[in-house]
Design a protein around this motif. Structure first.
Motif, short mmCIF file in Angstrom:
data_model
loop_
_atom_site.label_atom_id
_atom_site.label_comp_id
_atom_site.label_asym_id
_atom_site.label_seq_id
_atom_site.Cartn_x
_atom_site.Cartn_y
_atom_site.Cartn_z
N PHE A 72 0.81 -1.22 0.00
CA PHE A 72 0.00 0.00 0.00
C PHE A 72 0.84 1.27 0.00
CE2 PHE A 72 -3.12 -2.87 2.32
CZ PHE A 72 -3.86 -3.12 1.17
N ARG A 73 2.10 1.19 0.49
CA ARG A 73 2.92 2.39 0.68
C ARG A 73 3.05 3.22 -0.59
NH1 ARG A 73 8.58 1.03 2.38
NH2 ARG A 73 8.85 3.27 2.26
N PHE A 74 3.16 2.55 -1.73
CA PHE A 74 3.44 3.28 -2.97
C PHE A 74 2.30 3.17 -3.97
CE2 PHE A 74 7.66 2.07 -1.24
CZ PHE A 74 8.10 3.35 -0.94
N SER A 75 1.10 2.80 -3.49
CA SER A 75 -0.05 2.80 -4.38
C SER A 75 -0.46 4.25 -4.66
CB SER A 75 -1.22 2.04 -3.75
OG SER A 75 -1.74 2.74 -2.64
N ALA A 76 -0.99 4.48 -5.86
CA ALA A 76 -1.35 5.84 -6.25
C ALA A 76 -2.38 6.44 -5.30
CB ALA A 76 -1.89 5.83 -7.68
N GLU A 77 -3.34 5.62 -4.86
CA GLU A 77 -4.38 6.13 -3.98
C GLU A 77 -3.83 6.51 -2.61
OE1 GLU A 77 -8.74 4.78 -3.89
OE2 GLU A 77 -7.80 3.64 -2.25
N PHE A 78 -2.96 5.66 -2.05
CA PHE A 78 -2.36 5.97 -0.74
C PHE A 78 -1.51 7.23 -0.82
CE2 PHE A 78 1.23 5.75 2.21
CZ PHE A 78 0.55 5.68 3.41
N MET A 130 -12.06 10.29 -0.56
CA MET A 130 -11.26 11.50 -0.39
C MET A 130 -12.02 12.64 0.29
SD MET A 130 -8.48 10.38 -1.58
CE MET A 130 -7.48 11.85 -1.57
N ASN A 131 -13.34 12.71 0.07
CA ASN A 131 -14.09 13.86 0.56
C ASN A 131 -15.02 13.57 1.72
OD1 ASN A 131 -13.45 16.05 -1.58
ND2 ASN A 131 -13.94 14.25 -2.79
N ARG A 141 -2.18 10.65 1.30
CA ARG A 141 -1.16 11.23 2.18
C ARG A 141 -0.82 12.65 1.74
NH1 ARG A 141 4.26 8.30 4.16
NH2 ARG A 141 2.79 7.58 5.72
N ARG A 142 -0.70 12.87 0.44
CA ARG A 142 -0.39 14.23 -0.03
C ARG A 142 -1.46 15.21 0.44
NH1 ARG A 142 -2.05 17.96 -2.63
NH2 ARG A 142 -3.94 16.78 -3.13
N GLN A 143 -2.72 14.82 0.30
CA GLN A 143 -3.81 15.69 0.72
C GLN A 143 -3.75 15.93 2.22
OE1 GLN A 143 -7.93 15.27 -0.91
NE2 GLN A 143 -8.50 14.80 1.21
N ALA A 144 -3.49 14.87 3.00
CA ALA A 144 -3.43 15.02 4.46
C ALA A 144 -2.25 15.89 4.89
CB ALA A 144 -3.33 13.64 5.12
N LEU A 145 -1.11 15.76 4.21
CA LEU A 145 0.05 16.59 4.53
C LEU A 145 -0.21 18.05 4.15
CD1 LEU A 145 2.97 14.23 3.41
CD2 LEU A 145 2.22 14.73 5.76
N ASP A 146 -0.90 18.26 3.03
CA ASP A 146 -1.27 19.61 2.64
C ASP A 146 -2.20 20.24 3.69
OD1 ASP A 146 -1.27 21.35 -0.10
OD2 ASP A 146 -3.16 21.60 0.97
N THR A 147 -3.16 19.45 4.17
CA THR A 147 -4.05 19.93 5.22
C THR A 147 -3.26 20.27 6.48
OG1 THR A 147 -5.84 18.53 4.38
CG2 THR A 147 -6.05 19.33 6.65
N PHE A 148 -2.35 19.38 6.85
CA PHE A 148 -1.53 19.57 8.07
C PHE A 148 -0.76 20.88 8.03
CE2 PHE A 148 2.91 19.10 9.52
CZ PHE A 148 2.71 19.05 10.88
N VAL A 149 0.00 21.12 6.96
CA VAL A 149 0.86 22.30 6.93
C VAL A 149 0.04 23.58 6.79
CG1 VAL A 149 1.33 22.33 4.43
CG2 VAL A 149 3.06 23.15 6.03
N ASN A 150 -1.11 23.50 6.11
CA ASN A 150 -1.96 24.68 5.99
C ASN A 150 -2.66 25.03 7.29
OD1 ASN A 150 -2.16 26.07 3.27
ND2 ASN A 150 -2.14 23.92 2.66
N ARG A 151 -3.02 24.04 8.06
CA ARG A 151 -3.60 24.33 9.37
C ARG A 151 -2.59 25.07 10.26
NH1 ARG A 151 -6.93 18.74 10.31
NH2 ARG A 151 -8.93 19.49 9.53
#
Length: 407
Positions: free
Chosen positions: A103-109, A274-275, A113-123
């Motif tokens: 799962f680590r390198f699947s496109a969906e995962f 995702m949403n 993670r990219r979306q969650a990291l974007d949320t993290f740094v923007n918060r």
């Protein structure tokens, strides 16, 4: 990407909340985007890197735009540093680190993670205090070598050596044994409002976790139904190929509609993931982060109480020394003054944590209302869109199937 307006009255952040104000030169802004995930290395050493793009007119930053490359451990470093320095503030959570190789390198995962990291740094960038952090500026501006050096520094609780962690474990074990054996009673706040807050947070974690579990099942069900429809469509099209005339054409059209609906279901499953599921999961992590702040508050309260008790004992010893005019009195008085200063610092730390938590819970509630409202709106909108699409697809077949049954 979220546009961050620097504010003096607080305000949280979250990827779920719509923000459309574009950067402009008349007011301070900070925009951060986590983009372009790329696999680096091979085997067990492989990892995903991300491009982090910052646009700002904050005077303390090097320029209007900066692009750096970061990996997951850099985000962990940032969160750990903020947790150490900003006691009482709810530090945004990070997504979990997957240990399952497939799962680590699947496109969906990777996208989740990219979306969650974007949320993290923007918060963090949207928070009126965290956005002023030197560690955030290092994270957003430092080159990779500087970032690696900062990450490798062994400072604070999160970088302690194994021997230090073992000592912490032994200390905690000793404390627990004292409580169990009745040698020491746990020191806890008796503030009714604080007890109410703790109950709310623990109940919220349970209910969010349950909702997220069922959201996961909904995503799974959509995918399974989509897969079943795809297989059914393929089988019906093959059946249609065996038939001729109107029946064969009807079967072929039924199979094509089934395959088309299969694609719709798979797309809706991804949209739901995702949403809807991911925002719920993000808030489960957020509540767990709040529990970490609650633990810090409990620790600060305990330290304050322990120092107050130690001062009382030291006063008794000091009075005894004064009575006998001991030569140790001066040293004892010096220790007593140091203890009083430590106690005042501990009280200030505890009061600061209480004040910040009171502000943070209001901010958290407001942001949760926005984010959950948007997530459930996306869920309902997606389900309505899917239901209409399914109904339209089957309805379009009814005249042809009815004519066959009537002939």
């Amino acid at each position: 990407m979220i546009t961050t307006q620097r504010s003096m009255n607080g305000g949280g952040g979250g990827l779920q909340s719509p923000r459309s104000n574009p950067p402009n030169s008349s007011s301070p802004y900070l925009t951060v985007s986590v983009t372009d995930p790329a696999k680096m290395g091979n085997g067990v050493q492989a990892y995903i890197s991300y491009k982090v793009i910052t646009k700002t007119n904050f005077p303390e930053y090097q320029g209007p735009e900066k692009i750096v490359i970061r990996r997951y451990t850099d985000f962990v470093w940032l969160r750990d540093r903020l947790f150490e320095k900003y006691k009482g503030i709810f530090i945004p959570p990070l997504p979990e680190k997957s240990t399952v190789e497939k799962f680590r390198f699947s496109a969906e995962f990777i996208e989740m993670r990219r979306q969650a990291l974007d949320t993290f740094v923007n918060r963090i960038a949207l928070h009126h205090e965290l956005q002023q952090s030197d560690d955030l500026r290092i994270f957003l501006e430092a080159d990779e070598q500087t970032m690696e050096r900062a990450r490798s520094q062994e400072t604070g609780y999160f970088k302690k050596k194994p021997s230090d962690l073992m000592q912490i474990f032994r200390d905690v074990q000793s404390k627990v044994s004292d409580v169990v054996l009745g040698k020491e009673k746990p020191v806890e706040e008796t503030n009714p409002e604080y007890e109410k807050l703790k109950r709310y947070i623990f109940e919220l974690e349970d209910h969010l976790g349950e909702a997220q579990k069922h959201a996961y099942r909904l995503v799974k069900r959509h995918r399974e139904l989509g897969q079943s429809l795809a297989e059914f469509g393929k089988a019906i099209k093959l059946l249609g190929a065996c038939e001729g005339d109107a029946l064969g054409n009807a079967f072929s059209e039924l199979g094509a509609k089934s395959e088309m609906l299969s694609i719709k279901l798979q797309r809706e499953a991804h949209h739901l993931l995702m949403n809807f599921e991911e925002p719920l999961k993000d808030y489960v992590r957020a509540v767990q982060s709040i529990k970490g702040t609650i633990a810090e508050r409990a620790n600060a309260f305990r330290q304050q109480c322990e120092l107050a008790e130690t001062i009382k004992l030291k006063e008794i010893d000091l009075n005894k020394l004064r009575l006998i005019r001991s030569e140790k009195m001066l040293d004892a008085e010096h220790e007593y003054e140091e203890l009083k200063a430590d106690a005042e610092d501990a009280t200030r730390r505890f009061e600061t944590i209480v004040r910040l938590m009171n502000e943070e819970i209001v901010r958290f509630q407001d942001q949760k209302t926005q984010d959950m409202g948007l997530a459930f709106h996306e869920f309902a909108k997606g389900q309505a869109r899917l239901s209409n699409g399914i109904a339209d697809a089957w309805r379009s077949l009814l005249p042809k199937l009815e004519s066959l049954s009537a002939s």
